[in-house]
Design a protein around this motif. Structure first.
Motif, PDB file in Angstrom:
ATOM      1  N   ILE A   1      63.033   8.627  38.844  1.00 61.18           N
ATOM      2  CA  ILE A   1      63.687   9.828  39.352  1.00 61.18           C
ATOM      3  C   ILE A   1      65.146   9.796  38.936  1.00 61.18           C
ATOM      4  O   ILE A   1      65.692   8.742  38.618  1.00 61.18           O
ATOM      5  N   ASN A   2      65.757  10.977  38.911  1.00 66.18           N
ATOM      6  CA  ASN A   2      67.209  11.047  38.767  1.00 66.18           C
ATOM      7  C   ASN A   2      67.722  11.705  40.044  1.00 66.18           C
ATOM      8  O   ASN A   2      67.010  11.746  41.037  1.00 66.18           O
ATOM      9  N   ARG A   3      68.900  12.243  40.048  1.00 67.85           N
ATOM     10  CA  ARG A   3      69.449  12.791  41.299  1.00 67.85           C
ATOM     11  C   ARG A   3      68.653  13.952  41.869  1.00 67.85           C
ATOM     12  O   ARG A   3      68.690  14.192  43.068  1.00 67.85           O
ATOM     13  N   ASN A   4      67.909  14.690  41.034  1.00 68.62           N
ATOM     14  CA  ASN A   4      67.234  15.891  41.517  1.00 68.62           C
ATOM     15  C   ASN A   4      65.751  16.018  41.215  1.00 68.62           C
ATOM     16  O   ASN A   4      65.070  16.798  41.860  1.00 68.62           O
ATOM     17  N   VAL A   5      65.251  15.326  40.218  1.00 67.90           N
ATOM     18  CA  VAL A   5      63.838  15.431  39.845  1.00 67.90           C
ATOM     19  C   VAL A   5      63.306  14.065  39.422  1.00 67.90           C
ATOM     20  O   VAL A   5      64.075  13.151  39.151  1.00 67.90           O
ATOM     21  N   GLY A   6      61.985  13.972  39.352  1.00 70.58           N
ATOM     22  CA  GLY A   6      61.369  12.733  38.892  1.00 70.58           C
ATOM     23  C   GLY A   6      59.931  12.976  38.482  1.00 70.58           C
ATOM     24  O   GLY A   6      59.366  14.039  38.734  1.00 70.58           O
ATOM     25  N   ALA A   7      59.347  11.970  37.837  1.00 68.02           N
ATOM     26  CA  ALA A   7      57.963  12.074  37.391  1.00 68.02           C
ATOM     27  C   ALA A   7      57.414  10.688  37.117  1.00 68.02           C
ATOM     28  O   ALA A   7      58.162   9.734  36.916  1.00 68.02           O
ATOM     29  N   GLY A   8      56.096  10.614  37.117  1.00 65.39           N
ATOM     30  CA  GLY A   8      55.452   9.337  36.826  1.00 65.39           C
ATOM     31  C   GLY A   8      53.946   9.474  36.852  1.00 65.39           C
ATOM     32  O   GLY A   8      53.411  10.584  36.787  1.00 65.39           O
ATOM     33  N   ARG A   9      53.271   8.338  36.972  1.00 63.32           N
ATOM     34  CA  ARG A   9      51.810   8.284  36.956  1.00 63.32           C
ATOM     35  C   ARG A   9      51.316   7.554  38.190  1.00 63.32           C
ATOM     36  O   ARG A   9      52.029   6.740  38.750  1.00 63.32           O
ATOM     37  N   TRP A  10      50.090   7.812  38.596  1.00 69.58           N
ATOM     38  CA  TRP A  10      49.469   7.122  39.714  1.00 69.58           C
ATOM     39  C   TRP A  10      48.019   6.795  39.381  1.00 69.58           C
ATOM     40  O   TRP A  10      47.424   7.399  38.503  1.00 69.58           O
ATOM     41  N   LYS A  11      47.487   5.816  40.121  1.00 62.93           N
ATOM     42  CA  LYS A  11      46.093   5.421  39.958  1.00 62.93           C
ATOM     43  C   LYS A  11      45.594   4.868  41.283  1.00 62.93           C
ATOM     44  O   LYS A  11      46.292   4.097  41.940  1.00 62.93           O
ATOM     45  N   SER A  12      44.397   5.266  41.659  1.00 67.77           N
ATOM     46  CA  SER A  12      43.814   4.738  42.883  1.00 67.77           C
ATOM     47  C   SER A  12      43.495   3.263  42.687  1.00 67.77           C
ATOM     48  O   SER A  12      43.265   2.794  41.566  1.00 67.77           O
ATOM     49  N   SER A  13      43.472   2.504  43.783  1.00 63.49           N
ATOM     50  CA  SER A  13      43.289   1.056  43.681  1.00 63.49           C
ATOM     51  C   SER A  13      41.919   0.680  43.130  1.00 63.49           C
ATOM     52  O   SER A  13      41.782  -0.356  42.489  1.00 63.49           O
ATOM     53  N   LYS A  14      40.917   1.519  43.341  1.00 58.85           N
ATOM     54  CA  LYS A  14      39.576   1.240  42.821  1.00 58.85           C
ATOM     55  C   LYS A  14      39.348   1.888  41.459  1.00 58.85           C
ATOM     56  O   LYS A  14      38.289   1.748  40.870  1.00 58.85           O
ATOM     57  N   GLY A  15      40.337   2.633  40.978  1.00 61.91           N
ATOM     58  CA  GLY A  15      40.259   3.238  39.650  1.00 61.91           C
ATOM     59  C   GLY A  15      39.446   4.514  39.554  1.00 61.91           C
ATOM     60  O   GLY A  15      39.221   5.023  38.456  1.00 61.91           O
ATOM     61  N   GLU A  16      39.023   5.093  40.688  1.00 63.79           N
ATOM     62  CA  GLU A  16      38.192   6.286  40.616  1.00 63.79           C
ATOM     63  C   GLU A  16      38.970   7.554  40.299  1.00 63.79           C
ATOM     64  O   GLU A  16      38.399   8.539  39.864  1.00 63.79           O
ATOM     65  N   CYS A  17      40.288   7.536  40.507  1.00 66.68           N
ATOM     66  CA  CYS A  17      41.119   8.705  40.227  1.00 66.68           C
ATOM     67  C   CYS A  17      42.467   8.274  39.653  1.00 66.68           C
ATOM     68  O   CYS A  17      42.946   7.176  39.957  1.00 66.68           O
ATOM     69  N   SER A  18      43.060   9.151  38.864  1.00 66.49           N
ATOM     70  CA  SER A  18      44.401   8.885  38.335  1.00 66.49           C
ATOM     71  C   SER A  18      45.029  10.206  37.931  1.00 66.49           C
ATOM     72  O   SER A  18      44.366  11.235  37.838  1.00 66.49           O
ATOM     73  N   GLY A  19      46.333  10.156  37.690  1.00 64.61           N
ATOM     74  CA  GLY A  19      47.014  11.379  37.288  1.00 64.61           C
ATOM     75  C   GLY A  19      48.510  11.208  37.220  1.00 64.61           C
ATOM     76  O   GLY A  19      49.013  10.102  37.005  1.00 64.61           O
TER      77      GLY A  19
END
Length: 127
Positions: free
Chosen positions: A100-118
């Motif tokens: 993130i910076n002072r006003n916006v941010g972005a990244g990735r995520w993944k469920s611990s079992k790997g069934e979903c991500s985005g």
């Protein structure tokens, strides 16, 4: 959409913001405030998207209203904006990272079992 899927996505959102890197509090304070985070599922059977309010204070990421939250958020933002978060609801959990910076941010995520991500996107909403 099942309640299980909804819970996992919520977990994923929170998972998006945090980092355990030790950084001076003054540098971390640049990110303090209320943030709106959008979680988008790109793969898996989780709900397509969620939006949540979070709070960053002194580099620590929490739910904006923890008393009324059904999930747990454990995260950190380092002085350079690197984020790493873990989110859990019941037996479901997810991890996320990004920047993130002072006003916006972005990244990735993944469920611990790997069934979903985005991906996740964050926007500062206030102090």
């Amino acid at each position: 959409m099942t309640k299980v899927k909804t819970g996992l996505a919520g977990v994923l959102l929170a998972a998006a913001l945090s980092s355990g890197i030790a950084t001076p509090v003054k540098a971390q304070a640049a990110y303090d405030g209320l943030w709106s985070v959008l979680i988008i599922t790109e793969q898996g059977t989780c709900d397509r998207g969620y939006r949540y309010a979070i709070r960053i204070k002194g580099g620590k990421v929490t739910h904006a209203d923890p008393a009324n939250s059904s999930f747990r958020i454990n995260g950190r933002v380092s002085g350079n904006g690197a984020t790493r978060v873990s989110v859990a609801r019941g037996d479901q959990s997810a991890n996320g990272s990004g920047r993130i910076n002072r006003n916006v941010g972005a990244g990735r995520w993944k469920s611990s079992k790997g069934e979903c991500s985005g991906i996740w996107q964050a926007e500062r909403r206030g102090s």
